[in-house]
Design an enzyme around this catalytic site. Structure first.
Site, PDB file in Angstrom:
ATOM      1  N   SER A 117       0.815  -1.144  -0.046  1.00 44.75           N
ATOM      2  CA  SER A 117       0.154  -0.079   0.041  1.00 44.75           C
ATOM      3  C   SER A 117       0.864   1.161   0.068  1.00 44.75           C
ATOM      4  CB  SER A 117      -0.850  -0.060   1.180  1.00 44.75           C
ATOM      5  OG  SER A 117      -1.342   1.362   1.357  1.00 44.75           O
ATOM      6  N   TYR A 141      -2.411  -0.056   9.822  1.00 49.63           N
ATOM      7  CA  TYR A 141      -2.628  -0.468   8.527  1.00 49.63           C
ATOM      8  C   TYR A 141      -1.233  -0.473   7.754  1.00 49.63           C
ATOM      9  CZ  TYR A 141      -3.855  -0.995   3.550  1.00 49.63           C
ATOM     10  OH  TYR A 141      -3.995  -1.585   2.423  1.00 49.63           O
ATOM     11  N   LYS A 145       1.657  -3.210   6.806  1.00 51.74           N
ATOM     12  CA  LYS A 145       1.853  -3.550   5.045  1.00 51.74           C
ATOM     13  C   LYS A 145       3.576  -3.295   4.769  1.00 51.74           C
ATOM     14  CE  LYS A 145      -1.732  -4.635   2.823  1.00 51.74           C
ATOM     15  NZ  LYS A 145      -1.772  -5.824   2.219  1.00 51.74           N
TER      16      LYS A 145
END
Length: 321
Positions: A117, A141, A145
């Site tokens: 991402s 998040y 990643k």
């Protein structure tokens, strides 16, 4: 050749499965349907209803179906919500990736394309992000990643794993009417559902340091994204060199307000969006160069913003509530 796709019943995953099939590659889908849909998996594609946290089940699927590569898309993908659910995010994205790598090691599979991402960059202090831009994620998040990329790197050092990670941000649109974004957190479905229900769409924060005060992002069509995954997988399977990381970027950011304008054009519904508070974990701007991916993966933006909005709107209309 057979590719195992984790999260292959999801919005992005189902498009990747479709693209792999069109390229002549067989697929096995592993998905626990926590956010995916069984009907998104094409007929004839083997489906394993399981969590990626169960490494034994994933390894068994790899052995039984003679899998030669993995496209790892499964994970918890909501940056803003990850701030409230950090432990869940780490479990799904870090422990889940560890389990997939363990399954690969046990079954002798040594090729993987990882869905990363642009959130790994946080709020970069450059106008255009490249693969050498420092990483500084601002949400659990984004952190998970980046850790996923580290896991692939370290596994490669230890065992010769062949890998690449694709970094991207807002994936939108639809390639075919029966595959569409059902996320309760992504911008396009939020705006579309609001309009269908007669509500006014909402912008989360209009006081960012951008041209119109709203967040700026790369918006990329899901079909273009799926094609890049296919090329990456085929290069790995052919033993061709790949970079450890590629940005799938447009090189030209679009603001949330500009997206709202495009929605009004596509739907014919004239509206003035409400302005709400910022969401935690949302950086002001992330726009990436896709030059490296263009060189190696044939990456290009084949769809305009209006194409993206129109296809999303049409796909949603094909599935009345």
């Amino acid at each position: 050749m057979t590719v195992l796709v984790t999260g292959g019943a999801g919005y992005i995953g189902s498009h990747v499965v479709r693209a792999l099939g069109a390229a002549g590659l067989d697929c096995v889908v592993v998905d626990d349907l926590s956010s995916g849909h069984r009907q998104f998996v094409p007929d004839g594609v083997t489906f394993v209803d399981a969590t990626i946290l169960d490494a034994d089940v994933v390894a068994k699927a790899m052995v039984e179906h003679e899998v030669q590569a993995v496209v790892h898309l499964a994970g918890y993908k909501y940056a803003g919500v990850s701030v409230q659910r950090p432990l869940h995010t780490y479990e799904q994205n870090v422990q889940g990736t560890v389990a997939v790598l363990q399954a690969m090691q046990e079954s002798g599979v040594d090729n993987i394309v990882f869905s990363s991402s642009a959130a790994v960059y946080g709020t970069p202090d450059v106008d255009l992000v490249t693969e050498t831009t420092p990483t500084a994620p601002e949400s659990p998040y984004g952190e998970t990643k980046l850790i996923g990329e580290w896991l692939l790197r370290d596994a490669a050092r230890a065992s010769g794993l062949h890998h690449t990670s694709l970094r991207y941000f807002n994936v939108v649109g639809s390639a075919v009417p029966h595959l569409y974004d059902t996320s309760p957190h992504n911008l396009f479905p939020l705006v579309i559902e609001a309009l269908l229900e007669g509500r006014t769409p909402r912008i989360n924060g209009a006081d960012y340091p951008t041209a119109d005060g709203t967040c700026e992002r790369d918006y990329i069509h899901v079909a273009d994204l799926a094609d890049a995954h296919v090329v990456a997988a085929r290069r790995l399977l052919a033993g061709e060199p790949v970079e450890p990381v590629y940005n799938l970027g447009s090189g030209d950011g679009v603001s949330v307000r500009q997206i709202m304008d495009a929605v009004a054009r596509a739907t014919g519904i004239d509206f003035e969006p409400e302005i709400g508070e910022r969401r935690p974990g949302d950086p002001a701007r992330i726009v990436a160069s896709g030059e490296l991916a263009s060189r190696d993966l044939g990456w290009t933006m084949r769809h305009s913003i209006d194409d993206m909005v129109r296809s999303a709107w049409e796909a949603r209309h094909a599935h009345p509530a």
